[in-house]
Scaffold this motif. Structure first.
Motif, short mmCIF file in Angstrom:
data_model
loop_
_atom_site.label_atom_id
_atom_site.label_comp_id
_atom_site.label_asym_id
_atom_site.label_seq_id
_atom_site.Cartn_x
_atom_site.Cartn_y
_atom_site.Cartn_z
N ARG A 275 -10.49 -3.43 15.96
CA ARG A 275 -10.88 -4.02 14.69
C ARG A 275 -11.28 -2.93 13.70
N GLY A 276 -10.67 -2.97 12.52
CA GLY A 276 -10.98 -2.01 11.48
C GLY A 276 -10.21 -0.70 11.57
N ALA A 277 -9.41 -0.52 12.62
CA ALA A 277 -8.69 0.75 12.79
C ALA A 277 -7.70 1.00 11.66
N ALA A 278 -7.18 -0.05 11.05
CA ALA A 278 -6.20 0.10 9.97
C ALA A 278 -6.83 -0.05 8.60
N GLY A 279 -8.15 -0.02 8.52
CA GLY A 279 -8.82 -0.19 7.24
C GLY A 279 -9.09 -1.65 6.96
N HIS A 280 -9.30 -1.98 5.69
CA HIS A 280 -9.56 -3.37 5.33
C HIS A 280 -8.91 -3.68 3.99
N LEU A 281 -8.74 -4.96 3.73
CA LEU A 281 -8.13 -5.42 2.49
C LEU A 281 -9.21 -5.88 1.53
N GLN A 282 -8.92 -5.81 0.24
CA GLN A 282 -9.85 -6.30 -0.78
C GLN A 282 -10.04 -7.81 -0.66
N LYS A 283 -8.92 -8.51 -0.35
CA LYS A 283 -8.99 -9.97 -0.19
C LYS A 283 -8.02 -10.36 0.91
N PRO A 284 -8.23 -11.53 1.52
CA PRO A 284 -7.34 -11.97 2.60
C PRO A 284 -5.89 -12.11 2.13
N VAL A 285 -4.96 -11.88 3.04
CA VAL A 285 -3.53 -11.99 2.75
C VAL A 285 -2.93 -13.02 3.69
N SER A 286 -2.08 -13.90 3.14
CA SER A 286 -1.45 -14.93 3.98
C SER A 286 -0.37 -14.30 4.86
N TRP A 287 0.03 -15.03 5.89
CA TRP A 287 1.09 -14.58 6.78
C TRP A 287 2.38 -14.33 6.00
N GLN A 288 2.70 -15.22 5.09
CA GLN A 288 3.92 -15.07 4.28
C GLN A 288 3.85 -13.80 3.43
N GLN A 289 2.68 -13.52 2.87
CA GLN A 289 2.52 -12.30 2.07
C GLN A 289 2.70 -11.05 2.94
N MET A 290 2.14 -11.09 4.16
CA MET A 290 2.30 -9.96 5.08
C MET A 290 3.76 -9.73 5.42
N GLN A 291 4.50 -10.81 5.66
CA GLN A 291 5.93 -10.69 5.97
C GLN A 291 6.69 -10.09 4.79
N ARG A 292 6.38 -10.54 3.56
CA ARG A 292 7.06 -10.03 2.37
C ARG A 292 6.76 -8.54 2.19
N ILE A 293 5.51 -8.14 2.36
CA ILE A 293 5.12 -6.73 2.23
C ILE A 293 5.84 -5.88 3.27
N ALA A 294 5.90 -6.36 4.52
CA ALA A 294 6.59 -5.61 5.57
C ALA A 294 8.07 -5.48 5.25
N TYR A 295 8.69 -6.56 4.76
CA TYR A 295 10.11 -6.52 4.39
C TYR A 295 10.33 -5.49 3.28
N GLU A 296 9.47 -5.52 2.26
CA GLU A 296 9.60 -4.58 1.14
C GLU A 296 9.43 -3.14 1.62
N ASP A 297 8.46 -2.90 2.50
CA ASP A 297 8.24 -1.55 3.03
C ASP A 297 9.46 -1.06 3.80
N ARG A 298 10.04 -1.95 4.62
CA ARG A 298 11.25 -1.57 5.38
C ARG A 298 12.40 -1.29 4.44
N PHE A 299 12.55 -2.10 3.41
CA PHE A 299 13.64 -1.94 2.44
C PHE A 299 13.51 -0.60 1.72
N VAL A 300 12.30 -0.26 1.27
CA VAL A 300 12.06 1.00 0.57
C VAL A 300 12.35 2.18 1.49
N THR A 301 11.83 2.12 2.73
CA THR A 301 12.03 3.20 3.69
C THR A 301 13.52 3.38 3.99
N LYS A 302 14.23 2.28 4.19
CA LYS A 302 15.66 2.35 4.48
C LYS A 302 16.42 2.98 3.31
#
Length: 88
Positions: free
Chosen positions: A56-83
């Motif tokens: 718990r807390g190893a990855a830092g913390h967020l300013q506000k909670p993020v929904s599962w859908q938002q997490m998926q979108r962020i992960a997709y965008e990060d993968r897209f940018v990296t690719k």
């Protein structure tokens, strides 16, 4: 201080000498971490997480909670940018 030398293979792999594995308590499939400090000194350590709660807390913390859908979108965008960066 003791220095133990190992060789890097053409694939970038290194065999950790038995004495070092024993000293660190490293077993098959354990993870190791390479820590580089501000002076450029590299240390090897074994990350120890006795249970999931200890992460718990190893990855830092967020300013506000993020929904599962938002997490998926962020992960997709990060993968897209990296690719796209690796194809440039």
């Amino acid at each position: 201080m003791k220095e133990i030398v190992s060789t890097v293979t053409s694939k970038g792999q290194v065999t950790i000498p038995a004495e070092v594995r024993e000293y660190l308590g490293i077993k098959t499939n354990d993870k190791i971490a390479f820590v580089i400090d501000q002076e450029g000194i590299v240390r090897i350590k074994v990350p120890r997480y006795p249970n999931i709660a200890s992460l718990r807390g190893a990855a830092g913390h967020l300013q506000k909670p993020v929904s599962w859908q938002q997490m998926q979108r962020i992960a997709y965008e990060d993968r897209f940018v990296t690719k796209n960066e690796s194809n440039s």
